[in-house]
Design a protein around this motif. Structure first.
Motif, PDB file in Angstrom:
ATOM      1  N   SER A 106       0.837  -1.206   0.000  1.00  0.00           N
ATOM      2  CA  SER A 106       0.000   0.000   0.000  1.00  0.00           C
ATOM      3  C   SER A 106       0.867   1.249   0.000  1.00  0.00           C
ATOM      4  O   SER A 106       2.046   1.220   0.401  1.00  0.00           O
ATOM      5  CB  SER A 106      -0.944  -0.008   1.205  1.00  0.00           C
ATOM      6  OG  SER A 106      -0.213  -0.129   2.401  1.00  0.00           O
ATOM      7  N   ASP A 107       0.265   2.361  -0.450  1.00  0.00           N
ATOM      8  CA  ASP A 107       1.073   3.575  -0.618  1.00  0.00           C
ATOM      9  C   ASP A 107       1.288   4.339   0.688  1.00  0.00           C
ATOM     10  O   ASP A 107       1.820   5.450   0.671  1.00  0.00           O
ATOM     11  CB  ASP A 107       0.485   4.483  -1.703  1.00  0.00           C
ATOM     12  CG  ASP A 107      -0.927   4.947  -1.366  1.00  0.00           C
ATOM     13  OD1 ASP A 107      -1.414   4.624  -0.274  1.00  0.00           O
ATOM     14  OD2 ASP A 107      -1.531   5.629  -2.213  1.00  0.00           O
ATOM     15  N   ASP A 108       0.871   3.755   1.816  1.00  0.00           N
ATOM     16  CA  ASP A 108       1.230   4.358   3.099  1.00  0.00           C
ATOM     17  C   ASP A 108       2.444   3.671   3.724  1.00  0.00           C
ATOM     18  O   ASP A 108       2.844   4.004   4.844  1.00  0.00           O
ATOM     19  CB  ASP A 108       0.051   4.318   4.072  1.00  0.00           C
ATOM     20  CG  ASP A 108      -0.399   2.893   4.374  1.00  0.00           C
ATOM     21  OD1 ASP A 108       0.002   1.978   3.608  1.00  0.00           O
ATOM     22  OD2 ASP A 108      -1.146   2.690   5.343  1.00  0.00           O
ATOM     23  N   SER A 110       6.517   2.656   3.987  1.00  0.00           N
ATOM     24  CA  SER A 110       7.801   3.289   3.695  1.00  0.00           C
ATOM     25  C   SER A 110       8.511   2.515   2.588  1.00  0.00           C
ATOM     26  O   SER A 110       8.160   1.357   2.300  1.00  0.00           O
ATOM     27  CB  SER A 110       8.679   3.296   4.946  1.00  0.00           C
ATOM     28  OG  SER A 110       9.021   1.964   5.290  1.00  0.00           O
ATOM     29  N   GLU A 111       9.511   3.129   1.976  1.00  0.00           N
ATOM     30  CA  GLU A 111      10.271   2.433   0.929  1.00  0.00           C
ATOM     31  C   GLU A 111      10.963   1.195   1.484  1.00  0.00           C
ATOM     32  O   GLU A 111      11.074   0.178   0.798  1.00  0.00           O
ATOM     33  CB  GLU A 111      11.300   3.389   0.310  1.00  0.00           C
ATOM     34  CG  GLU A 111      10.671   4.462  -0.553  1.00  0.00           C
ATOM     35  CD  GLU A 111      11.703   5.236  -1.356  1.00  0.00           C
ATOM     36  OE1 GLU A 111      12.918   5.034  -1.113  1.00  0.00           O
ATOM     37  OE2 GLU A 111      11.304   6.027  -2.228  1.00  0.00           O
ATOM     38  N   ILE A 114       8.340  -1.488   1.695  1.00  0.00           N
ATOM     39  CA  ILE A 114       7.978  -1.973   0.353  1.00  0.00           C
ATOM     40  C   ILE A 114       9.067  -2.903  -0.181  1.00  0.00           C
ATOM     41  O   ILE A 114       8.775  -3.985  -0.716  1.00  0.00           O
ATOM     42  CB  ILE A 114       7.758  -0.775  -0.598  1.00  0.00           C
ATOM     43  CG1 ILE A 114       6.517   0.000  -0.178  1.00  0.00           C
ATOM     44  CG2 ILE A 114       7.631  -1.243  -2.037  1.00  0.00           C
ATOM     45  CD1 ILE A 114       6.297   1.296  -0.946  1.00  0.00           C
ATOM     46  N   LEU A 140      -0.961  -3.464  -5.728  1.00  0.00           N
ATOM     47  CA  LEU A 140      -0.566  -2.134  -5.258  1.00  0.00           C
ATOM     48  C   LEU A 140      -1.828  -1.341  -4.926  1.00  0.00           C
ATOM     49  O   LEU A 140      -2.614  -1.006  -5.818  1.00  0.00           O
ATOM     50  CB  LEU A 140       0.260  -1.422  -6.332  1.00  0.00           C
ATOM     51  CG  LEU A 140       1.428  -2.240  -6.930  1.00  0.00           C
ATOM     52  CD1 LEU A 140       2.238  -1.367  -7.877  1.00  0.00           C
ATOM     53  CD2 LEU A 140       2.306  -2.793  -5.816  1.00  0.00           C
ATOM     54  N   SER A 142      -4.016   1.862  -3.269  1.00  0.00           N
ATOM     55  CA  SER A 142      -4.022   3.266  -2.861  1.00  0.00           C
ATOM     56  C   SER A 142      -4.878   3.379  -1.602  1.00  0.00           C
ATOM     57  O   SER A 142      -6.094   3.167  -1.652  1.00  0.00           O
ATOM     58  CB  SER A 142      -4.597   4.148  -3.971  1.00  0.00           C
ATOM     59  OG  SER A 142      -4.871   5.436  -3.459  1.00  0.00           O
ATOM     60  N   ARG A 149       1.099  10.364  -4.505  1.00  0.00           N
ATOM     61  CA  ARG A 149       1.712   9.322  -3.670  1.00  0.00           C
ATOM     62  C   ARG A 149       1.568   7.942  -4.321  1.00  0.00           C
ATOM     63  O   ARG A 149       2.491   7.132  -4.299  1.00  0.00           O
ATOM     64  CB  ARG A 149       1.057   9.335  -2.284  1.00  0.00           C
ATOM     65  CG  ARG A 149       1.519   8.214  -1.373  1.00  0.00           C
ATOM     66  CD  ARG A 149       3.012   8.237  -1.140  1.00  0.00           C
ATOM     67  NE  ARG A 149       3.473   6.985  -0.520  1.00  0.00           N
ATOM     68  CZ  ARG A 149       4.604   6.377  -0.813  1.00  0.00           C
ATOM     69  NH1 ARG A 149       5.435   6.892  -1.712  1.00  0.00           N
ATOM     70  NH2 ARG A 149       4.932   5.269  -0.213  1.00  0.00           N
ATOM     71  N   GLU A 152       3.993   7.662  -7.156  1.00  0.00           N
ATOM     72  CA  GLU A 152       5.347   7.499  -6.624  1.00  0.00           C
ATOM     73  C   GLU A 152       5.582   6.050  -6.182  1.00  0.00           C
ATOM     74  O   GLU A 152       6.619   5.455  -6.470  1.00  0.00           O
ATOM     75  CB  GLU A 152       5.520   8.451  -5.436  1.00  0.00           C
ATOM     76  CG  GLU A 152       6.910   8.442  -4.816  1.00  0.00           C
ATOM     77  CD  GLU A 152       6.976   9.340  -3.590  1.00  0.00           C
ATOM     78  OE1 GLU A 152       8.031   9.378  -2.951  1.00  0.00           O
ATOM     79  OE2 GLU A 152       5.966   9.978  -3.248  1.00  0.00           O
ATOM     80  N   MET A 153       4.589   5.487  -5.500  1.00  0.00           N
ATOM     81  CA  MET A 153       4.724   4.103  -5.023  1.00  0.00           C
ATOM     82  C   MET A 153       4.775   3.122  -6.198  1.00  0.00           C
ATOM     83  O   MET A 153       5.597   2.200  -6.221  1.00  0.00           O
ATOM     84  CB  MET A 153       3.558   3.770  -4.095  1.00  0.00           C
ATOM     85  CG  MET A 153       3.632   2.396  -3.453  1.00  0.00           C
ATOM     86  SD  MET A 153       2.641   1.171  -4.307  1.00  0.00           S
ATOM     87  CE  MET A 153       0.985   1.677  -3.893  1.00  0.00           C
ATOM     88  N   VAL A 157       7.888   0.573  -7.045  1.00  0.00           N
ATOM     89  CA  VAL A 157       7.721  -0.887  -7.163  1.00  0.00           C
ATOM     90  C   VAL A 157       8.158  -1.364  -8.550  1.00  0.00           C
ATOM     91  O   VAL A 157       8.880  -2.366  -8.680  1.00  0.00           O
ATOM     92  CB  VAL A 157       6.259  -1.288  -6.882  1.00  0.00           C
ATOM     93  CG1 VAL A 157       6.039  -2.768  -7.203  1.00  0.00           C
ATOM     94  CG2 VAL A 157       5.892  -1.020  -5.428  1.00  0.00           C
TER      95      VAL A 157
END
Length: 475
Positions: A106-108, A110-111, A114, A140, A142, A149, A152-153, A157
Motif C-alpha cells: 500500500s502507498d502508506d 515506507s520504501e 515496500i 498495489l 491506494s 503518492r 510514486e509508489m 515498485v
C-alpha cells in the motif's frame, strides 16, 4: 459436468487430416482425442494455423474454448494466466491455471517496508513433492487517496521488480496515474464498479489491460456491468463478487459457487470469467492480534480456493499462514488422471561406498520424497533404486501388480548399481515383503533380497543396527 461433451469424431472433421505428426501425436485422430480431453493445445497443429484452414481453426476454437475465459496478467515469462476452466469439479477432467496469489503493498508504507515485502515475495520458495511453490503477483493499493503518492509508489515498485501487478483503486484519477507508469506491463485494473465503470472501461481499452469488475453481494449488478463492458469491447474481465469475513462468509461462498455454476453448467457467457477473492479483508474488519487476522485470512483463502477462486489478494507473508493455502492449491491443481510421479532410476544419497546399502522404492512422488527426506534427515549414505509403478505407492503397486519381481530385476540391471557396490543385497520396503523370494529368482539368484522397515522413517535405525551384520553374514 462439463458444459459441452464433444466427440473426437466431431473435432476430427475440422483437422487437416495430414497425419504429419508435427503435433507429436501419431495421427490426426490421436490429436483429436487429446484435444477433447484437454491434454494438448489447438495451436500444436501447425498446418491448422495456415490461411487455408482459418475457418476450420475458428470453428474448432469455438467448439473447444473453455466456459471460463483464460485471462493473462502481466507480460513476459512472469505473466500469470488465470481462469480457463472447463469443469466445476476437478475429478470431471482437471483444473488448469492454479489460483494466483498476490501480496499487497500500500502507498502508506515506507520504501524500506515496500522493499522488504518485494524481497519476501520474490524469494518465497517451498519445495513440496518435487514442485517449487511460490507467490505470483503484487497488488498495489491506494489507501492515501493521493494521486501523487500512488504514482510514486507504483514507480518505486516497478523499478524494483518485474512481477505482474494489480493496481487497486476505485478512484479513476488515481488509477490513471498508476496506469501512466505501468500500463505497458498489462496490470490488472481493480476495479470497475457501478459508479466508475465508464472511466475504467476507457482505461482498459486504451491500455489493453484486463479489468476487474466489483459488485459486492450483488450478482445481478455484477452480470449487468459485465454485459455492458463486453458490449463496449472489453473482453478480458475478472469478477469480484466481494469477500466478507465473519457473518458474510456464507454469502461470499454462495456467490462464488453460483457464478461458476452459471458459467459452466448454464453457459452464461457474461459470467464466464475468472473469479477473484480478497482474503485481505480479514485484516480490515477483524479485531485482535495480527496472528489471529492472518489465521482468518488463511482460512478464507482456503475456502475460496475450494470455491473456484482464480486469484486471491492477501496481506500476510508469514510462512505458517501462506503454506496451507499454497499446499492446498498444489493438491487441487494437478491432473487426477495422471498420478504424480518421478522418473525411475538410481538415486545417490550422501557419499556411499562399495559397502553402502541399496534400497528400493516406487516412483509415486509422495512416497519417493518421503523416503528421500527420511534418508537425508538420517544422513544415510546409500543408493536408492526407484522402480516405475506408474505413480502408485508401494503397497498398492504390489497388490495391483504395478511392480513385479521382473520389473524390479530389470530396473536393477539397468541401473548398473552392481558396478558401484561389492555386495549384492537389495533392501526392499516392508510393504513389498511378499515379493522378496520372487525378486531373487528374477535376478537368477545373483542378488539377495532383504526385507527392510515398513516405514522409511526407520531407515536410519535399520542402517545403524542391522546393515553391518547383514553385509558380514552375506560374505
Amino acid at each position: 459436468m462439463p458444459a459441452k461433451v464433444i466427440s473426437p469424431i466431431e473435432v476430427y472433421k475440422y483437422l487437416p487430416k495430414t497425419n504429419c505428426k508435427e503435433c507429436g501425436e501419431p495421427n490426426c485422430m490421436a490429436f483429436a482425442v487429446k484435444l477433447v480431453n484437454r491434454e494438448i493445445e489447438l495451436n500444436k497443429c501447425t498446418p491448422l494455423l495456415k490461411e487455408e484452414y482459418k475457418e476450420a481453426y475458428r470453428k474448432l476454437w469455438e467448439m473447444l474454448k473453455p466456459p471460463v475465459k483464460e485471462v493473462e496478467i502481466g507480460v513476459g515469462d512472469k505473466r500469470v494466466k488465470i481462469g480457463g476452466k472447463y469443469v466445476i469439479h476437478r475429478h470431471e477432467l482437471t483444473y488448469n491455471n492454479p489460483t494466483a496469489i498476490a501480496i499487497d503493498i500500500s502507498d502508506d508504507m515506507s520504501e524500506e517496508e515496500i522493499l522488504r515485502r518485494i524481497k519476501k515475495v520474490q524469494e518465497f520458495r517451498f519445495t513440496y513433492i518435487g514442485t517449487t511453490l511460490k507467490l505470483d503477483m503484487l497488488a498495489l493499493r491506494s489507501v492515501s487517496n493521493d494521486k501523487a503518492r500512488f504514482k510514486e509508489m507504483v514507480t518505486f515498485v516497478a523499478n524494483n521488480t518485474d512481477l505482474p501487478l494489480i493496481l487497486c483503486s476505485f478512484n479513476p484519477t488515481i488509477m490513471e496515474a498508476g496506469l501512466r507508469v505501468v500500463g505497458d506491463r498489462k496490470p490488472l485494473i481493480y476495479a470497475a464498479t457501478k459508479e466508475n465503470w465508464r472511466e475504467f472501461l476507457e482505461f482498459a481499452s486504451i491500455y489493453k489491460c484486463p479489468l476487474a469488475v466489483f459488485a459486492p453481494n450483488d450478482l445481478k449488478m455484477l452480470g449487468s456491468l459485465t454485459k455492458t463492458l463486453i458490449e463496449n469491447g472489453v473482453s478480458d474481465l475478472v469478477l469480484d463478487p466481494g469477500t466478507v469475513p465473519k457473518g458474510g462468509l456464507a454469502n461470499t461462498l454462495n456467490a462464488f459457487t453460483m457464478l461458476r455454476w452459471r458459467a459452466i453448467n448454464e453457459g452464461d457467457e457474461a459470467l464466464g470469467f475468472p473469479l477473484m477473492g480478497t482474503p485481505i479483508t480479514a485484516w480490515m474488519v477483524m479485531d485482535g492480534d495480527p496472528s489471529l487476522k492472518a489465521w482468518w485470512e488463511a482460512c478464507i483463502a482456503n475456502m475460496l480456493i475450494l470455491r473456484f477462486a482464480d486469484l486471491l489478494i492477501m496481506h500476510s507473508l508469514d510462512g505458517w499462514s501462506l503454506l496451507p493455502t499454497m499446499i492446498l492449491r498444489q493438491n487441487i491443481y494437478n491432473d487426477p488422471r495422471k498420478p504424480v510421479s518421478v522418473t525411475p532410476g538410481l538415486r545417490v544419497f550422501g557419499n556411499p561406498d562399495e559397502y553402502s546399502p541399496v534400497f528400493m522404492t516406487t516412483n509415486f512422488a509422495l512416497t519417493f520424497y518421503t523416503v528421500k527426506s527420511d534418508i537425508e534427515a538420517g544422513k544415510v549414505d546409500c543408493y536408492l533404486l526407484v522402480v516405475n509403478s506408474e505413480g502408485i505407492a508401494v503397497e498398492c503397486a504390489v497388490a495391483g501388480r504395478k511392480i513385479t519381481p521382473e520389473s524390479i530385476a530389470e530396473e536393477l540391471l539397468k541401473s548398473e548399481v552392481d558396478k558401484k557396490v561389492k555386495h549384492r543385497i537389495l533392501v526392499i520396503p516392508g510393504k513389498a515383503a511378499r515379493l522378496a523370494g520372487a525378486i531373487e529368482d528374477a535376478t537368477k539368484l545373483t542378488w539377495k533380497v532383504v526385507v527392510g522397515p515398513m516405514d522409511s522413517s526407520e531407515i536410519p535405525k535399520f542402517v545403524a543396527n542391522e546393515w553391518k551384520r547383514i553385509v558380514q553374514s552375506a560374505q
